[in-house]
Design an enzyme around this catalytic site. Structure first.
Site, PDB file in Angstrom:
ATOM      1  N   HIS A  15       0.797  -1.136  -0.066  1.00 19.79           N
ATOM      2  CA  HIS A  15       0.067  -0.001   0.026  1.00 19.79           C
ATOM      3  C   HIS A  15       0.828   1.210   0.125  1.00 19.79           C
ATOM      4  O   HIS A  15       1.584   1.488   1.025  1.00 19.79           O
ATOM      5  CB  HIS A  15      -0.753  -0.086   1.147  1.00 19.79           C
ATOM      6  CG  HIS A  15      -1.789   1.061   1.311  1.00 19.79           C
ATOM      7  ND1 HIS A  15      -1.599   1.985   2.380  1.00 19.79           N
ATOM      8  CD2 HIS A  15      -2.892   1.573   0.423  1.00 19.79           C
ATOM      9  CE1 HIS A  15      -2.423   2.930   2.106  1.00 19.79           C
ATOM     10  NE2 HIS A  15      -3.431   2.654   1.112  1.00 19.79           N
ATOM     11  N   HIS A  57      -0.835  10.370  -3.577  1.00 16.51           N
ATOM     12  CA  HIS A  57      -2.167   9.941  -2.843  1.00 16.51           C
ATOM     13  C   HIS A  57      -3.297  10.940  -3.221  1.00 16.51           C
ATOM     14  O   HIS A  57      -4.296  10.766  -3.416  1.00 16.51           O
ATOM     15  CB  HIS A  57      -1.976   9.695  -1.605  1.00 16.51           C
ATOM     16  CG  HIS A  57      -3.278   9.200  -0.799  1.00 16.51           C
ATOM     17  ND1 HIS A  57      -4.080  10.152  -0.294  1.00 16.51           N
ATOM     18  CD2 HIS A  57      -4.106   8.024  -1.188  1.00 16.51           C
ATOM     19  CE1 HIS A  57      -5.175   9.361   0.019  1.00 16.51           C
ATOM     20  NE2 HIS A  57      -5.149   7.965  -0.247  1.00 16.51           N
TER      21      HIS A  57
HETATM   22 CA    CA Z   1      -4.697   3.953  -3.093  1.00 19.26          CA
END
Ligand code: CA
Length: 328
Positions: A15, A57
């Site tokens: 992640h 992000h």
């Molecule tokens: Ca993501």
């Protein structure tokens, strides 16, 4: 031999890279995740003003960079510095300072170091180089961030991503890539309008936005164009689950019945639930008992260790049987 060429199951998805150890989405965090044995490396993708795809992000730059100090005049009236207002040459001047965790107050834990915001191309090249060097086939897992925001600024982010991936050799269903997005219409569009053959994961959360999609009928429709679902992990266990008594939710059962892959997010050390107060026990629950198909994890080494431990104890990783008496 054929079994060895299959991707490991369940898959460990790094992640934002090994973001539990190094600043998210830096190439350093991706290289570490690769070395820790992740099966897929995640990229969040946004566009710059001159149409370069970068790995970031948020649509804003200030949560993870020193943009406010380097370009103090470039914020909008709302106080934010948007990636889409900057050219790639400007983005390259920024240093990643780390996400403000809230308790340190400054968001500058990496200030004296030299981390950068990478372009998608740079990251794909790194992964390709590592795959050639090691003989592994670590995959990519790009997320299309805020496609409607980009469209409102004249950028068809989804088309740009699909075309760039095709240029880098990711074209077929069997290529080591999943494309993910929270936008329901956009995921369908990748298949129906853009005609991509890549495997698609519909991201969802517990909000009303996804209520209809997550019904039995909605999931059956989803299988027409997507291969799986990326829910918050909490959505896959019953709301009344307590430690040692976690049970699968209705959504878990419905998604399994529909034949959808399940790639829940985000396995990290913060905000752990009552039913699994440690990251390790949480991963063991999802990988060993629920037997999801993949996990988004900030600590790829931990997920790989637990995945390998549970997969040598007899679990096949096949379509999960329903667990009726809890996990534990
Ligand atoms: Ca993501």
């Amino acid at each position: 031999l054929q079994a060895e060429t299959q991707p490991p199951h369940p898959a460990v998805i790094a992640h934002r890279g090994a973001s539990g150890y190094l600043p998210e989405h830096t190439l350093e965090a991706k290289a570490l995740a690769y070395g820790q044995g992740a099966d897929f490396l995640e990229q969040d993708v946004v566009a710059t003003r001159d149409g370069t795809l970068i790995v970031l992000h948020d649509i804003q730059l200030e949560p993870v960079s020193d943009v406010a100090r380097r370009f103090p005049q470039r914020c909008r009236a709302d106080g934010h510095f948007y990636a889409i207002d900057f050219d790639i040459d400007e983005i390259r001047q920024l240093r990643v300072t780390g996400r403000d965790s809230g308790d340190k107050g400054s968001g500058s834990v990496y200030e004296a170091e030299n981390y950068r915001i990478p372009t998608l191309e740079e990251e794909l090249q790194l992964i390709s180089r590592l795959n050639r060097a090691t003989g592994r086939q670590v995959g990519i897992y790009p997320e299309i961030k805020h496609p409607q925001w980009h469209r409102a600024h004249g950028m068809d982010l989804t088309r740009m991503l699909i075309e760039q991936l095709a240029g880098a050799g990711y074209r077929r269903y069997t290529d080591p890539v999943f494309v993910q997005c929270f936008d329901i219409a956009e995921v369908r569009r990748i298949r129906d309008e853009l005609g991509s053959a890549l495997r698609l994961i519909q991201l969802v959360d517990a909000s009303q936005t996804y209520a209809q999609l997550l019904t039995r009928g909605g999931l059956a429709e989803l299988t027409r164009y997507a291969q799986g679902l990326g829910p918050a992990y909490d959505q896959l266990v019953a709301a009344d689950s307590s430690q040692g008594k976690a049970r699968p939710s209705e959504l878990f059962s419905h998604a399994r019945d529909a034949g959808l892959l399940l790639h829940p997010y985000t396995f990290k050390r913060q905000d752990l639930p009552d039913y699994a107060p440690e990251l390790e026990s949480l991963l063991a629950l999802f990988l060993g008992e629920l037997r999801v198909d993949g996990v988004f994890c900030d600590f790829p080494d931990v997920a790989v260790a637990i995945r390998d431990a549970v997969s040598t104890t007899g679990h096949t990783g096949g379509k999960a049987a329903l667990v009726s008496d809890g996990f534990g």
